[in-house]
Design an enzyme around this catalytic site. Structure first.
Site, short mmCIF file in Angstrom:
data_model
loop_
_atom_site.label_atom_id
_atom_site.label_comp_id
_atom_site.label_asym_id
_atom_site.label_seq_id
_atom_site.Cartn_x
_atom_site.Cartn_y
_atom_site.Cartn_z
N SER A 151 0.85 -1.18 0.03
CA SER A 151 0.00 0.11 -0.15
C SER A 151 0.75 1.13 -0.10
O SER A 151 0.23 2.15 -0.36
CB SER A 151 -0.98 0.28 1.24
OG SER A 151 -1.75 -1.08 1.24
N GLU A 195 2.85 0.46 15.69
CA GLU A 195 3.75 1.72 15.47
C GLU A 195 4.39 2.19 16.30
O GLU A 195 5.41 2.73 16.21
CB GLU A 195 2.39 2.62 14.75
CG GLU A 195 2.06 2.22 13.47
CD GLU A 195 0.86 1.32 13.33
OE1 GLU A 195 0.52 0.84 14.56
OE2 GLU A 195 0.34 0.86 12.41
N PHE A 255 -0.96 6.96 11.11
CA PHE A 255 -0.58 5.93 12.03
C PHE A 255 0.90 6.23 12.44
O PHE A 255 1.39 5.87 13.22
CB PHE A 255 -0.37 4.44 11.40
CG PHE A 255 -1.93 4.15 10.85
CD1 PHE A 255 -3.10 4.20 11.86
CD2 PHE A 255 -1.95 3.32 9.49
CE1 PHE A 255 -4.26 3.64 11.35
CE2 PHE A 255 -3.24 2.81 9.21
CZ PHE A 255 -4.33 3.25 10.06
#
Lengths: 301, 335
Positions: B32, B53, B78
């Site tokens: 992505s 994250e 994120f």
């Protein structure tokens, strides 16, 4: 090789130095020294393979925060000697243990004893909750649970370069309430970071009081093992066992849970239970009782 | 206008070939974020962190301390929303050379509120030691890695992916701290960044045809901010300044321009187009840009208000809107 008696003596000197300082300053983080003195003795007296320093170092003034216009920023890591491929690194996660670390550095001959006069003084690097300019502190960790991840990054880099030195993290048990700790364990076991090691002062205390009354983390050893890391629970006041377990060979990260007593060798502190996080004398009479306890310890030496 | 498909993919692989210190850290959004082929090319330098994250940001700090240059690739939200404390304490405070490559800026994704980074520039601008850059076309995506290479500290990179126009000639690379002057006129100054530049380009041509002089400046560096090209453009606007940003109007491009106007004592009116203290929702980019008044039509209306007369510019007068297919072949999934 340091003997057990020497390690025990080192622990007692760390504890007494913090106790003396707390009396002089009418308060401080005393319970952390009572619980963690043996851990720091095992680290600085036996386990950590650090580079030498040129005699006890005197900390300079606060050098300003790191930035592109302040390249002179001085890492507190220099108190742990120059890094090297086969040397250990030490990260200090619960930064409110700073006084204990400073005392350990003094007793290990790495920090000049006069530095404690600068503790929490304006413009000094001897901060109450240190950052990476403070003696012995290599990364900024006062926001809890970041050091294990930082250590994982350092350990991964060192693994990629084939270095044999280990990357140590000193932690507190409260940090196992933070999600990031579990993310870090997940990461460290996935990358088989056998060079990453943590020793945890499991004194069962946190800011609000006893951990059991705030948020349970048990069974923490089993939980860590289920994440793929090695974990072992030891008596955190037994320096010989501590040192042995911390040095155990492993291809996976090792987390040593050192079970400790936040009032170890000072039962007087138990009167303040359940909130032991920070000692602030409430009366002159209370202070005198602590002074008497200190004098008694000194007389016994 | 030339459309370029996924320029980051090959460019980043080529760029990394001679830079063994460069690592990629990914949190389960590898394809992505257009680094799937990078991973396959440099498997030893690709670090999958999983959907974690906070740990990833602190790990990046550790790697950077050891001399590596981690390029975090994930959706922008994120990075700065989910892991801000780690970003601030493990990366920004120690001024470490970590590249935070944030995808899906603003409202260009149908992924909805959870995926739309609408306040990232505000937060990153407010973060000490952080350099903040944004790409607006294929040329900038191709040149941004060189542009930031010598920034010896953390950089937040607001990144485009998939199919995008080439607005700027390939031989005019992004230069850090340097705006681009796209048109000159003395009535209204328009300041844009990222995808809003393409919208403004569509409007300025029609406006000039109606006799309105437009100075149009494209900003690619949000911090440090206020280079001479931008400064001069703000000074010459007789009727006022309009900022058009793919971001909330608080703390982003409009705020930076307002600060510069005030700091320099420039006496001009400022209209900030962008998200007006609101979250958005999942829909196509053209739909959202119209709904939230980030498009060429909104810019024309605002110019009309500033010059005080109707300009009779119709939809047909504006360049045909380039519609992005939601299920573009250039994307890994329909976000």
């Amino acid at each position: 090789m340091t003997t057990t008696a020497e390690l025990e003596n080192l622990a007692e000197r760390i504890r007494n130095r913090v106790f003396e300082h707390v009396l002089k300053n009418n308060g401080g983080y005393l319970s952390q020294a009572l619980s963690a003195a043996e851990i720091f003795a095992a680290l600085y007296g036996s386990v950590l393979k650090l580079g030498p320093v040129e005699g006890p170092l005197v900390p300079g003034e606060f050098p300003g925060v790191p930035s592109n216009s302040n390249r002179a920023y001085n890492s507190g890591g220099r108190f742990n000697g120059a890094p090297g491929p086969d040397r250990d690194r030490f990260l200090f996660s619960p930064a409110h243990y700073a006084l204990v670390l400073y005392a350990a550095l003094i007793e290990a001959g790495r920090l000049d004893p006069s530095a404690l006069d600068q503790f929490n003084a304006d413009g000094s690097t001897m901060e109450m909750i240190g950052a990476e300019h403070s003696p012995g502190v290599e990364t900024t960790t006062g926001s809890l649970a970041q050091a294990l991840s930082q250590g994982a990054g350092i350990a991964l880099a060192r693994q990629m370069r084939g270095e044999s030195g280990r990357t140590w993290v000193f932690m507190s048990d409260g940090e196992f309430q933070e999600g990031q700790t579990w993310e870090a364990l997940q990461f460290a076991s996935y990358y088989r970071l056998g060079g990453l090691r943590a020793v945890v002062d499991a004194n069962g205390q946190q800011c609000d009081g006893a951990m059991d009354d705030v948020m349970n983390i048990e069974p923490v050893v089993e939980r860590i093992r289920s994440f793929g890391c090695e974990a072992v629970s030891v008596d955190g006041h037994d320096t010989a066992r501590l040192a042995a377990e911390m040095d155990r060979p492993s291809s996976q990260p090792v987390i040593v849970i050192a079970r400790t007593d936040p009032a170890h060798t000072l039962p007087l502190l138990k009167e303040r239970a359940p909130v032991l996080h920070y000692l602030r004398f409430t009366s002159a009479e209370e202070r005198e009782r602590y002074q008497a306890a200190y004098d008694e310890r000194m007389a016994a030496i | 206008m030339e459309l370029v498909s996924r320029p980051h993919v090959d460019n980043f692989i080529k760029w990394s070939a001679t830079r063994p210190e460069v690592l990629v850290l990914s949190a389960d959004l590898t394809n992505s974020c257009e680094v799937g082929l990078w991973r396959d090319t440099y498997p030893d330098r690709f670090i999958t962190a999983g959907m974690a994250e906070q740990n990833m940001l602190s790990v990046a700090g550790g790697l950077a301390r050891e001399g590596f240059v981690p390029f975090i690739h994930t959706f922008a939200v994120f990075i700065y929303r989910r892991a801000y404390d780690q970003l601030a304490m493990s990366v920004a405070y120690p001024n470490l050379k970590v590249r935070l490559v944030g995808f899906l800026p603003g409202i260009i994704t149908p992924g909805g509120v959870t995926h739309q980074a609408i306040e990232d520039i505000a937060i990153m601008r407010a973060t000490p030691n952080m350099t903040v850059v944004e790409t607006g076309d294929a040329t900038e995506v191709e040149s941004v890695l060189d542009a930031i290479e010598h920034v010896d500290g953390p950089v937040y990179l607001r990144m485009l992916r998939g199919e995008m126009p080439r607005l700027f000639p390939a031989d005019e690379p992004m230069v850090i701290g340097q705006s681009r002057l796209l048109s000159e006129g003395d009535d209204v100054t328009v300041i844009t960044a990222g995808v809003t530049t393409e919208e403004a380009l569509r409007a300025t041509q029609a406006l000039e045809a109606r006799g309105v002089g437009i100075t149009h400046v494209h900003v690619s560096t949000h911090k440090p901010f206020g280079d001479p090209i931008l400064h001069d453009a703000l000074r010459r606007a007789r009727q006022g300044v309009i900022t058009l940003e793919n971001h909330v109007v608080t703390g982003g491009l409009g705020s930076a321009v307002a600060e510069h106007i005030a700091d320099c004592g420039i006496g001009t009116r400022l209209v900030r187009l962008g998200l007006q203290d609101t979250y958005a929702h999942g829909a196509s980019k053209p739909y959202l840009m119209r709904e939230y008044r980030l498009d060429a039509a909104a810019l024309v209306e605002t110019v009309e208000q500033l010059v005080g007369r109707p300009l009779a510019i119709t939809e047909e007068d504006l360049d045909a809107v380039r519609l992005d297919a939601v299920h573009s072949a250039a994307k890994a999934e329909a976000l």
